[in-house]
Design an enzyme around this catalytic site. Structure first.
Site, PDB file in Angstrom:
ATOM      1  N   CYS A  18       0.876  -1.215  -0.125  1.00  0.00           N
ATOM      2  CA  CYS A  18       0.035  -0.088   0.027  1.00  0.00           C
ATOM      3  C   CYS A  18       0.875   1.272   0.160  1.00  0.00           C
ATOM      4  CB  CYS A  18      -0.993  -0.023   1.318  1.00  0.00           C
ATOM      5  SG  CYS A  18       0.160   0.115   2.570  1.00  0.00           S
ATOM      6  N   HIS A  80       3.745   1.619  11.676  1.00  0.00           N
ATOM      7  CA  HIS A  80       2.629   1.404  12.405  1.00  0.00           C
ATOM      8  C   HIS A  80       2.178   2.410  13.337  1.00  0.00           C
ATOM      9  CE1 HIS A  80       4.559  -2.589  11.406  1.00  0.00           C
ATOM     10  NE2 HIS A  80       3.038  -2.751  11.142  1.00  0.00           N
ATOM     11  N   GLU A 132       0.516  -1.096  15.940  1.00  0.00           N
ATOM     12  CA  GLU A 132      -0.452  -0.003  15.659  1.00  0.00           C
ATOM     13  C   GLU A 132      -1.305   0.448  16.976  1.00  0.00           C
ATOM     14  OE1 GLU A 132      -2.635   0.142  11.993  1.00  0.00           O
ATOM     15  OE2 GLU A 132      -4.058   1.599  12.935  1.00  0.00           O
ATOM     16  N   THR A 172      -6.419   0.566  11.574  1.00  0.00           N
ATOM     17  CA  THR A 172      -6.578   0.871  10.359  1.00  0.00           C
ATOM     18  C   THR A 172      -6.654  -0.470   9.452  1.00  0.00           C
ATOM     19  OG1 THR A 172      -4.272   0.881   9.750  1.00  0.00           O
ATOM     20  CG2 THR A 172      -5.415   3.121  10.090  1.00  0.00           C
TER      21      THR A 172
HETATM   22  S1  SF4 Z   1      -2.843   2.490   7.122  1.00  0.00           S
HETATM   23 FE1  SF4 Z   1      -1.465   0.691   7.059  1.00  0.00          FE
HETATM   24  S2  SF4 Z   1      -2.330  -0.382   5.550  1.00  0.00           S
HETATM   25 FE2  SF4 Z   1      -3.222   1.577   5.253  1.00  0.00          FE
HETATM   26  S3  SF4 Z   1      -2.115   2.601   3.794  1.00  0.00           S
HETATM   27 FE3  SF4 Z   1      -1.076   2.982   5.850  1.00  0.00          FE
HETATM   28  S4  SF4 Z   1       0.129   1.451   6.206  1.00  0.00           S
HETATM   29 FE4  SF4 Z   1      -0.841   0.727   4.681  1.00  0.00          FE
END
Ligand code: SF4
Length: 360
Positions: A18, A80, A132, A172
């Site tokens: 991502c 995170h 996270e 998230t």
């Molecule tokens: S919150 Fe986590 S999964 Fe979403 S874009 Fe950010 S790093 Fe990637």
């Protein structure tokens, strides 16, 4: 008797890295090129074994306590997000700190701070012990209650001082279903509950789950590529099962893929968690060796981009000179690996990672 041959692979799009992971990996690659080893990283930069191992081979030392990082050493904080006291401790003692927290995690930290300041009790839907969640809980420890599952709501609800000041925030990377049931329940108890306009599940999590849902309905088996400590990877496996796929395998890479476990599946869906590099996807597909090839199934285009962390943007011009004059490095190579930041968007973290593998 030999296992029946896989006929087709349905490949999820989007899958894999991502925007947040892209940003973090490229940033750490820059640190590795710019500083003499060891470069330190607080927590795994992202939760993927290959990514972490490759950076280890390049001299990165991963620590779970910033006190283990010598004064003055270069230090990256993981994607995170870190607790405020960790960030403060990291910046002490003259360390060069780059915070690679994903901007979407920062947004949740900000929401937590604002709601806490306004006197809200915050119900945080997340997984205990995940990096996270630990970082977010520490942002407003007196106001936040961790809710891992629906059963936890009873206890959390009892501690609410003002039923008109309740907020629900989320990690998230949850599966949509992990979040939706709890927020519905919270709404029943506290009708004026506050949530983010678009919930806290990030676009990448949602897109990967949508793509996989399509595939899981059409496949006899699904392979989810990603590490066991990756929350969004585990959420993907859950989504595939909930979509009705009977055989769902989570593997770190091709070595863990047991073809016998796929049984007589003819159509196999493949996806990758947000921290799993594309080279693992290629290797898994090569092992599946589908007779009729690969069909990509795209549910949406994903063109989000997060620029490098602020500290890195500020230090890049200095780094270029430093690499050239002080460290004996090769700025041309550093530029080839990381590219001037003007070109950062076009640079693919999977390729950066693969190039680290060639050098390691
Ligand atoms: S919150 Fe986590 S999964 Fe979403 S874009 Fe950010 S790093 Fe990637």
């Amino acid at each position: 008797m030999a296992a029946p041959r896989v006929e087709k692979v349905l490949l999820a799009e989007p899958r894999g890295f991502c925007a947040g992971v892209e940003m973090a990996i490229k940033a750490l690659a820059w640190m590795v090129r710019a500083f003499e080893p060891p470069v330190y990283c607080y927590h795994e930069i992202v939760h993927n074994r290959l990514v972490v191992d490759r950076f280890r081979e390049m001299g990165v030392v991963f620590v779970d306590d910033v006190a283990a990082v010598p004064a003055g050493a270069p230090l990256m904080l993981s994607a995170h997000g870190s607790a405020p006291e960790v960030v403060a401790a990291a910046r002490a003692d003259g360390r060069y700190v780059v915070d690679a927290v994903c901007p979407l995690v920062t947004k949740v930290h900000h929401e937590a701070k604002v709601r806490a300041r306004k006197g809200f009790t915050i119900l945080y839907v997340g997984h205990a012990g995940h990096d996270e969640a630990i970082g977010t809980l520490a942002v407003a420890p007196d106001a936040i209650r961790l809710v891992e599952r629906a059963d936890d709501l009873d206890a959390a609800a009892k501690s609410v001082a003002d039923p008109d000041r309740v907020a629900v925030l989320a990690q998230t990377t949850l599966a949509q279903n992990e979040w939706a049931g709890i927020v519905d329940d919270a709404r029943q108890r506290f009708p004026s509950v506050w949530t983010a306009t678009r919930n806290d599940l990030c676009f990448a999590t949602t897109n990967r789950q949508r793509a996989l849902t399509e595939i899981a309905r059409a496949a006899d088996a699904v392979v989810v590529i990603g590490s066991a400590n990756s929350s969004n990877t585990l959420a993907l496996a859950k989504v595939a099962r909930e979509a009705g796929c009977a055989t769902v395998l989570r593997v770190d890479g091709p070595d863990e893929l047991d073809l016998a476990a796929i049984g007589d599946a003819r159509v196999v869906g493949v996806t990758a968690g947000a921290s799993a590099p594309e080279e693992l996807v290629d290797a898994v597909i090569a092992k599946l060796a589908p007779r009729d090839g690969v069909e990509a199934m795209r549910v949406t285009d994903e063109d989000e981009y997060f620029p490098p962390p602020r500290e890195l943007r500020e230090m890049l011009p200095a780094l270029d000179t430093l690499v050239a004059t002080t460290l004996g490095g090769d700025p041309a190579r550093a530029r080839a690996l990381g590219g001037p930041f003007a070109e950062d968007r076009a640079l693919d973290a999977s390729r950066v990672l693969a190039s680290l593998g060639d050098e390691g």
